[in-house]
Design a protein around this motif. Sequence first.
Motif, PDB file in Angstrom:
ATOM      1  N   ALA A   1      38.860 168.060  66.404  1.00  0.00           N
ATOM      2  CA  ALA A   1      37.941 167.120  67.061  1.00  0.00           C
ATOM      3  C   ALA A   1      38.424 165.671  67.006  1.00  0.00           C
ATOM      4  O   ALA A   1      38.056 164.862  67.855  1.00  0.00           O
ATOM      5  CB  ALA A   1      36.562 167.224  66.424  1.00  0.00           C
ATOM      6  N   GLU A   2      39.252 165.363  65.991  1.00  0.00           N
ATOM      7  CA  GLU A   2      39.677 163.970  65.819  1.00  0.00           C
ATOM      8  C   GLU A   2      41.178 163.805  66.052  1.00  0.00           C
ATOM      9  O   GLU A   2      41.758 162.794  65.653  1.00  0.00           O
ATOM     10  CB  GLU A   2      39.318 163.514  64.388  1.00  0.00           C
TER      11      GLU A   2
ATOM     12  N   LYS B   1      35.674 159.942  70.789  1.00  0.00           N
ATOM     13  CA  LYS B   1      36.888 160.689  70.461  1.00  0.00           C
ATOM     14  C   LYS B   1      38.064 160.223  71.338  1.00  0.00           C
ATOM     15  O   LYS B   1      37.893 159.459  72.280  1.00  0.00           O
ATOM     16  CB  LYS B   1      36.636 162.194  70.593  1.00  0.00           C
TER      17      LYS B   1
ATOM     18  N   GLY C   1      31.670 169.597  70.752  1.00  0.00           N
ATOM     19  CA  GLY C   1      32.615 170.073  69.741  1.00  0.00           C
ATOM     20  C   GLY C   1      31.974 170.978  68.702  1.00  0.00           C
ATOM     21  O   GLY C   1      32.625 171.870  68.151  1.00  0.00           O
ATOM     22  N   THR C   2      30.705 170.744  68.430  1.00  0.00           N
ATOM     23  CA  THR C   2      29.999 171.564  67.442  1.00  0.00           C
ATOM     24  C   THR C   2      29.863 172.996  67.942  1.00  0.00           C
ATOM     25  O   THR C   2      30.128 173.951  67.202  1.00  0.00           O
ATOM     26  CB  THR C   2      28.601 170.956  67.166  1.00  0.00           C
TER      27      THR C   2
ATOM     28  N   SER D   1      36.549 168.198  70.285  1.00  0.00           N
ATOM     29  CA  SER D   1      35.340 167.517  70.727  1.00  0.00           C
ATOM     30  C   SER D   1      35.761 166.454  71.730  1.00  0.00           C
ATOM     31  O   SER D   1      36.802 165.831  71.581  1.00  0.00           O
ATOM     32  CB  SER D   1      34.650 166.835  69.534  1.00  0.00           C
TER      33      SER D   1
ATOM     34  N   ASP E   1      39.979 172.607  63.342  1.00  0.00           N
ATOM     35  CA  ASP E   1      39.038 171.615  63.869  1.00  0.00           C
ATOM     36  C   ASP E   1      39.861 170.389  64.291  1.00  0.00           C
ATOM     37  O   ASP E   1      40.265 169.582  63.449  1.00  0.00           O
ATOM     38  CB  ASP E   1      37.988 171.256  62.807  1.00  0.00           C
TER      39      ASP E   1
END
Length: 373
Positions: free
Chosen positions: A162-163, A189, A63-64, A184, A160
């Motif tokens: 990711a969550e 996750k 994800g980064t 991500s 973002d």
Amino acid sequence: MKSMPSEKFIPVAKPSLLGKELEYLTNCIEENWISSQGRFVKEFEQKFAGYCNCKYGVAVSNGTVALHLALAALGIKKGDEVIIPDLTFAATVNAVLYTGARPVIVDVDLESWNINPEFIRRVINERTKAIIPVHLYGFPCKMDAIRDIAVEYGLFVIEDCAEAHGARYKNKVVGGFSDISCFSFFANKIVTTGEGGMCLTNEEAVYERLKILRDHGKNPGNQYWHDVVGFNYRMTNLQAAVGLAQLENLPHFLEERQNIADKYKSLLNKNPYISLRSDTSQCQQVPWLFTILVPEKDRDSLIKFLSERHIESRPVFCPIHTMPPYKEFLSSDFFYPNSLHLSKKGLSLPTFVGLEAGEIEMISEEVNKYFGL
Ligand SMILES: *Cc1c(COP(=O)(O)O)cnc(C)c1O
């Protein structure tokens, strides 16, 4: 009757791999395709993008790098400024720093815990190029207000996500509200590939740019000719095989996570020491981690109390502006009372597919017991 503390360790998160993960992984081995050049990568990209109502998906190694790739594809560079929330995982700010751009950290709001659109307006100047809203713990940001600002000032938006796989804002799955959205698939996750990530976009030119930069900057017509400095951010067929199996179960994952959150809420709602996010208007969150606020003086001792009972819980992220590598980026005329408040009071309880009703009852009972209830 005194209930016995759990003997079994309950982690805050863990993956659920009970679908076709093993079958698809076995296919990779049997077909001898384990690098990024396998059929599952494309299929996972297309299906995940489709799920999020986006045209194109570019799978990456985590994800980064999805965030870094997105910024790079939009041409963000030294001299530019990118607006990010103070309350997020460090990857959001790190990705901005990799490009040489300056992160501009703004406070979140107390009700939604997400970036406050009014605070975004205050920091925009001629160097501002992009905004990265983060759908924290699965709660969508106010994307209409953020998009209005982006249009007004000609800024890019990179979500973002990711969550927040499968979370909805105004009834639309997050990921399609921006120029590029980043996911991500880390093991904790909502959808996992072990390590992994993806960029989604609706614009063909952006899609082509993402693909070229993901693969060493290779010229699509001449594979050993490089027009730009790219990266190797590719996802393997093995990761995509797991992702595809996970995606098939996503509706079930979302339902289970909602049930977990509802059960916690019903068991904790009489506890006067606990509060939850209040502004969830227009959004349908997916509880990535069920997170509560408790009095500041109790937060760390409650974590310890639970851990002595074999229950893992986690404090909310530290505000980005308080940590050594990022201190220099806080604006001198800006204060961050809300992220400080939330990070001192917040804690996440175990939230994962497979957490049993009896375990949620036991965890809630222990939390209430800590407060003498
Ligand atoms: C997990 C996470 C990331 C980074 O993902 P990795 O796959 O661990 O690199 C980025 N942003 C947020 C908000 C995250 O929670």
